[in-house]
Design an enzyme around this catalytic site. Sequence first.
Site, PDB file in Angstrom:
ATOM      1  N   ASP A 239      -9.849   1.422 -53.546  1.00  0.00           N
ATOM      2  CA  ASP A 239     -11.109   0.955 -54.115  1.00  0.00           C
ATOM      3  C   ASP A 239     -11.200   1.478 -55.553  1.00  0.00           C
ATOM      4  OD1 ASP A 239     -11.763   3.632 -53.899  1.00  0.00           O
ATOM      5  OD2 ASP A 239     -13.230   3.353 -52.302  1.00  0.00           O
ATOM      6  N   SER A 240     -12.253   1.122 -56.245  1.00  0.00           N
ATOM      7  CA  SER A 240     -12.339   1.472 -57.667  1.00  0.00           C
ATOM      8  C   SER A 240     -12.941   2.858 -57.882  1.00  0.00           C
ATOM      9  CB  SER A 240     -13.230   0.466 -58.374  1.00  0.00           C
ATOM     10  OG  SER A 240     -14.574   0.630 -57.919  1.00  0.00           O
ATOM     11  N   GLY A 241     -13.527   3.418 -56.839  1.00  0.00           N
ATOM     12  CA  GLY A 241     -14.254   4.671 -56.979  1.00  0.00           C
ATOM     13  C   GLY A 241     -15.739   4.455 -57.226  1.00  0.00           C
ATOM     14  N   GLY A 242     -16.103   3.242 -57.584  1.00  0.00           N
ATOM     15  CA  GLY A 242     -17.502   2.965 -57.932  1.00  0.00           C
ATOM     16  C   GLY A 242     -18.463   3.242 -56.792  1.00  0.00           C
TER      17      GLY A 242
ATOM     18  N   ASP B  15     -17.292  -2.019 -59.976  1.00  0.00           N
ATOM     19  CA  ASP B  15     -18.513  -2.825 -59.925  1.00  0.00           C
ATOM     20  C   ASP B  15     -19.716  -1.901 -59.813  1.00  0.00           C
ATOM     21  OD1 ASP B  15     -17.748  -1.971 -57.360  1.00  0.00           O
ATOM     22  OD2 ASP B  15     -18.778  -3.628 -56.366  1.00  0.00           O
TER      23      ASP B  15
ATOM     24  N   GLN C  36     -20.958  -9.566 -56.286  1.00  0.00           N
ATOM     25  CA  GLN C  36     -22.204  -8.890 -55.902  1.00  0.00           C
ATOM     26  C   GLN C  36     -23.313  -9.955 -55.812  1.00  0.00           C
ATOM     27  OE1 GLN C  36     -22.860  -5.837 -54.927  1.00  0.00           O
ATOM     28  NE2 GLN C  36     -20.955  -4.740 -55.360  1.00  0.00           N
TER      29      GLN C  36
ATOM     30  N   GLY D  74     -21.336  -4.942 -51.677  1.00  0.00           N
ATOM     31  CA  GLY D  74     -22.785  -4.738 -51.633  1.00  0.00           C
ATOM     32  C   GLY D  74     -23.418  -5.089 -50.300  1.00  0.00           C
TER      33      GLY D  74
ATOM     34  N   ASP E 248     -12.381  -3.395 -44.232  1.00  0.00           N
ATOM     35  CA  ASP E 248     -12.152  -1.955 -44.103  1.00  0.00           C
ATOM     36  C   ASP E 248     -13.444  -1.357 -43.607  1.00  0.00           C
ATOM     37  OD1 ASP E 248     -13.579  -2.067 -46.852  1.00  0.00           O
ATOM     38  OD2 ASP E 248     -13.544   0.062 -46.355  1.00  0.00           O
TER      39      ASP E 248
ATOM     40  N   CYS F  30      -6.614  -1.541 -22.441  1.00  0.00           N
ATOM     41  CA  CYS F  30      -5.958  -1.099 -23.687  1.00  0.00           C
ATOM     42  C   CYS F  30      -4.602  -0.473 -23.370  1.00  0.00           C
ATOM     43  CB  CYS F  30      -6.855  -0.081 -24.396  1.00  0.00           C
ATOM     44  SG  CYS F  30      -6.134   0.605 -25.903  1.00  0.00           S
TER      45      CYS F  30
ATOM     46  N   CYS G  30      -2.883   1.524 -25.551  1.00  0.00           N
ATOM     47  CA  CYS G  30      -2.569   2.561 -26.538  1.00  0.00           C
ATOM     48  C   CYS G  30      -2.107   3.853 -25.846  1.00  0.00           C
ATOM     49  CB  CYS G  30      -3.773   2.831 -27.449  1.00  0.00           C
ATOM     50  SG  CYS G  30      -4.993   3.983 -26.781  1.00  0.00           S
TER      51      CYS G  30
ATOM     52  N   CYS H 242      -4.832   5.658 -23.850  1.00  0.00           N
ATOM     53  CA  CYS H 242      -5.193   5.013 -22.580  1.00  0.00           C
ATOM     54  C   CYS H 242      -4.052   5.048 -21.572  1.00  0.00           C
ATOM     55  CB  CYS H 242      -5.652   3.580 -22.827  1.00  0.00           C
ATOM     56  SG  CYS H 242      -7.233   3.518 -23.698  1.00  0.00           S
TER      57      CYS H 242
ATOM     58  N   HIS I 222      -7.127   5.637 -30.147  1.00  0.00           N
ATOM     59  CA  HIS I 222      -7.652   4.551 -29.308  1.00  0.00           C
ATOM     60  C   HIS I 222      -8.514   3.592 -30.124  1.00  0.00           C
ATOM     61  CE1 HIS I 222      -9.509   2.074 -26.379  1.00  0.00           C
ATOM     62  NE2 HIS I 222     -10.659   2.383 -26.960  1.00  0.00           N
TER      63      HIS I 222
HETATM   64 ZN   LIG Z   1      -6.712   2.827 -25.798  1.00  0.00          ZN
END
Ligand SMILES: [Zn+2]
Length: 376
Positions: free
Chosen positions: A90-93, A144, A191, A218, A268, A306, A308, A311, A337
């Site tokens: 990201d830009s840090g903004g 931004d 934005q 935003g 994200d 699941c 994973c 699990c 998980h």
């Molecule tokens: Zn799992």
Amino acid sequence: MSLFTLTHTDGSARRGHLTTAHGVIQTPAFMPVGTQGAVKALTAQHLEDVGAEIILGNTYHLYLRPGDELIARRGGLHKFIGWSRPMLTDSGGYQVFSLSDRRKIEELGVHFRSHHDGSAHLLTPEKAVEIQANLGSDIAMVLDECPALPSTPAIIDTSLELTARWARRCRNRFLELKGEGKGHAQFGIVQGGTFPELRQKSAELTVSIGFDGYAIGGLSVGEPNETMYQVVEQTVPFLPVSQARYLMGVGTPIDLVEAVARGIDMFDCVMPTRNARNGQLFTSEGPLNIKNARFAEDDEPVDPACGCYTCRRFSRAYLRHLFMAGEMTGGTLNTLHNLSFYLDTMRRIREAIAFGRFEDFRQSFHRTFTRRALIS
Ligand SMILES: [Zn+2]
């Protein structure tokens, strides 16, 4: 070479891939957040094991500590953190606006004080590009302004115009550095708050500059979910079909499904990792809180559906015990998980789009995911 390739559409939902210097990312994609050069509680090996194809690094944190120049001297962020797959920064903004003290915005950039030691800094659009080039990210974001919501149309309008002027300066600096072999791809950010006409204006201004992809910023700042979905729906038509669309900071599993349904390709969010450390685990039937006493002697895995590591090996009773005892291992197993759940949800979304079954998937996801939320 184009960064984004669109391979399937199903309604407004899109299936495609991004080709970066560090590999290919299947979309729609979820990016785990590695705030300080680490996805909290996990190693790079864990991230590879759960199938993360891209992670996000936070420029604000890395710039303040240990410093982007120190990282550049170590060969860049990929090498520094032992991660060889793609990375977006990201830009840090956003953190400047949410974490730092005594910030002051002017045309040149934003003055702020570090939340660590109070030291004074100036983040300009050019500086945000230079820091990300030092980090060596595959996808960099423009600086931004992130106005607090709710806000008036006049304030949002002034802010999005500043963001557009900053975006132009970011693009110019990015292209200069790219000419020197630094920097790979850069996304613009739309934005405009919750006002459709301002979202349209911001999208048009940003797209006219010409980026490698576009983010919707935003949102996910406390507005109702339905408002967020509406803003996404109203903004997407003003973004180019041929480029990736990234909804920043979103969201819950349901949010991901609903945003994909409106044409978003990338996400994200700290939710799967942060909530894991707080004991909230996402399952195919909804979230559960591992702290709950009813799991004390529960031998079932977190989510029987699941596959994973957590699990396959461990019971809810053990995970509850680790949580109650404050064991670090609990944070790691919970995070493995939750990220598996998020990444698996994205895989199922991609498959549904490719087979033209996304609407069926969406309805079935809503039916099953909310089941447990009603009982816990
Ligand atoms: Zn799992």
